[in-house]
Write an enzyme that holds these catalytic residues in place. Structure first.
Site, PDB file in Angstrom:
ATOM      1  N   CYS A 116       0.843  -7.121   3.549  1.00  0.00           N
ATOM      2  CA  CYS A 116       0.208  -5.870   3.082  1.00  0.00           C
ATOM      3  C   CYS A 116      -0.530  -6.013   1.756  1.00  0.00           C
ATOM      4  CB  CYS A 116       1.247  -4.767   2.994  1.00  0.00           C
ATOM      5  SG  CYS A 116       1.949  -4.380   4.599  1.00  0.00           S
ATOM      6  N   HIS A 264      -2.119   1.210  -0.576  1.00  0.00           N
ATOM      7  CA  HIS A 264      -1.782   0.694   0.743  1.00  0.00           C
ATOM      8  C   HIS A 264      -1.179   1.823   1.578  1.00  0.00           C
ATOM      9  CE1 HIS A 264      -0.663  -1.864   3.923  1.00  0.00           C
ATOM     10  NE2 HIS A 264       0.619  -1.636   3.777  1.00  0.00           N
ATOM     11  N   ASN A 294      -0.016   1.711   9.588  1.00  0.00           N
ATOM     12  CA  ASN A 294      -0.119   0.605   8.639  1.00  0.00           C
ATOM     13  C   ASN A 294      -0.886  -0.541   9.297  1.00  0.00           C
ATOM     14  OD1 ASN A 294       0.267  -1.489   6.847  1.00  0.00           O
ATOM     15  ND2 ASN A 294       2.497  -1.262   6.707  1.00  0.00           N
TER      16      ASN A 294
END
Ligand code: COA
Length: 337
Positions: A116, A264, A294
């Site tokens: 990520c 994020h 995500n």
């Protein structure tokens, strides 16, 4: 040749698959519900690729848009950095495959495996290349295909499965024509002691042979992501909050000076907690997790592309990128638009 003081994002682009998978669609194969997913994560839907397309095809589409927007020819790209945890093949990395697909011949091509926070790490690396003269135009591509590697077996793995989606985003990083605009500062962190808190353990180079017939999905979860959700959640809130404070402080600003945070997108609640702690208003934080889930290393360039397209950032704005993910690795970058 004089070296630029700063690097700047010259162009950006994004590409997501057409297939929309709603929470209700997911509930047909995984023991979950739209209500649970929305309440705990803010996610309403995500995209899944047609299996003919992998992260390279998606990344190439985003990259082509970024190169065009930068006003460059593909041959102007000196370096490609791909960030992905879902490469098309085990090796060579996506950067090699992408450079062939785009028909360009950069001198430098490599992958960053930082989940990520991959895009932030790649952005910081691109910045170093540009400022030191190692490369003039660096293509940074985040592209992920999660849908082919998630656990769709009832209740097992559902905490992770509902979170992730597929997508790609790309930027071209090059010299800023002035000293005021572009990347002002960045901070990167890592804490390997927590590597097993969010991981995919198989296939493992420690196994002999590496691929064992008795360790295969769907029966064995060895190849699926596992996560200690609450632990990750807590560290993500703490990590992103403190790194945003630090990067702003280092550049001589206050958090209240930030015009837009691009965080994020792992869980909307994480971002809401971060915003609360930093006393940021809703209009100062951009989120698109409700539509994509995500998308790991693709998240930030995808969010950047959408936030810019929506006209939510203007020249001169102070923009802060922040990310946290497996490793643990996390960081933030402060950027003058
Ligand atoms: N659907 C329905 N129920 C689910 C579920 C799902 N998808 N996933 C878990 N549950 C259940 C659990 O089994 C548990 O049931 P129980 O109380 O009967 O034991 C209950 O919901 C609560 O589980 P818990 O894991 O404590 O929920 P949570 O509030 O911590 O939310 C996450 C789970 C995964 C959404 C949350 O922990 C999270 O977002 N963590 C961080 C994720 C992250 O940032 N990951 C990537 C970092 S880059």
């Amino acid at each position: 040749m004089s070296l630029p003081k700063r690097s700047r994002v010259l162009g950006w682009g994004a590409s997501v698959p057409d297939l929309i998978v709603t929470n209700d669609d997911l509930s047909e194969v995984v023991e979950t519900s739209d209500a649970w997913i929305q309440k705990r994560t803010g996610i309403k839907e995500r995209r899944y690729v047609d299996h003919a397309d992998g992260s390279v095809v998606m990344g190439a589409k985003a990259a082509a848009d970024a190169i065009e927007m930068a006003g460059l020819e593909p041959s102007d790209v000196d370096a490609i950095i791909c960030c992905t945890l879902s490469p098309d093949i085990d090796f060579p990395g996506n950067a090699s495959l992408l450079h062939d697909r785009l028909g360009i011949s950069p001198r430098i091509a490599f992958d960053v495996r930082n989940q990520c926070s991959g895009f932030l790490y790649a952005l910081a690396t691109a910045d170093q290349f540009v400022r030191t003269g190692g490369a003039r135009h660096v293509l940074v591509v985040g592209s992920e295909v999660h849908s082919t590697g998630l656990d769709f077996n009832g209740a097992r793995g559902r905490d992770v499965t509902v979170l992730f989606g597929d997508g790609a985003g790309a930027t071209v990083v090059g010299p800023s024509p002035d000293d005021e605009h572009g990347l002002l500062s960045f901070k990167l962190h890592a804490e390997g002691a927590y590597a097993d808190k969010l991981a995919v353990f198989g296939p493992s180079g420690r196994d002999k042979p590496r691929i064992k017939p008795e360790r295969m999905p769907p029966e064995d979860p060895y190849f699926y992501p596992t996560m200690e959700g609450r632990f990750v959640f807590k560290h993500a809130v703490e990590g992103m909050t403190s790194v945003i404070r630090a990067v702003v402080d280092e550049a001589g600003f206050q958090v209240s000076d930030i015009d837009m945070v691009l965080p994020h997108q792992a869980n909307l609640r994480i971002n809401q907690f971060v915003a609360l702690q930093l006393e940021l208003e809703e209009r100062q934080v951009s989120n698109n997790i409700e539509r994509y889930g995500n998308t790991t290393a693709a998240t930030l360039p995808l969010l950047l592309t959408e936030t810019a397209a929506a006209g939510r950032v203007s020249r001169g704005d102070l923009v802060c990128f922040a990310a946290f993910g497996a490793g643990f690795t996390w960081g933030a970058a402060l950027y003058r638009w």
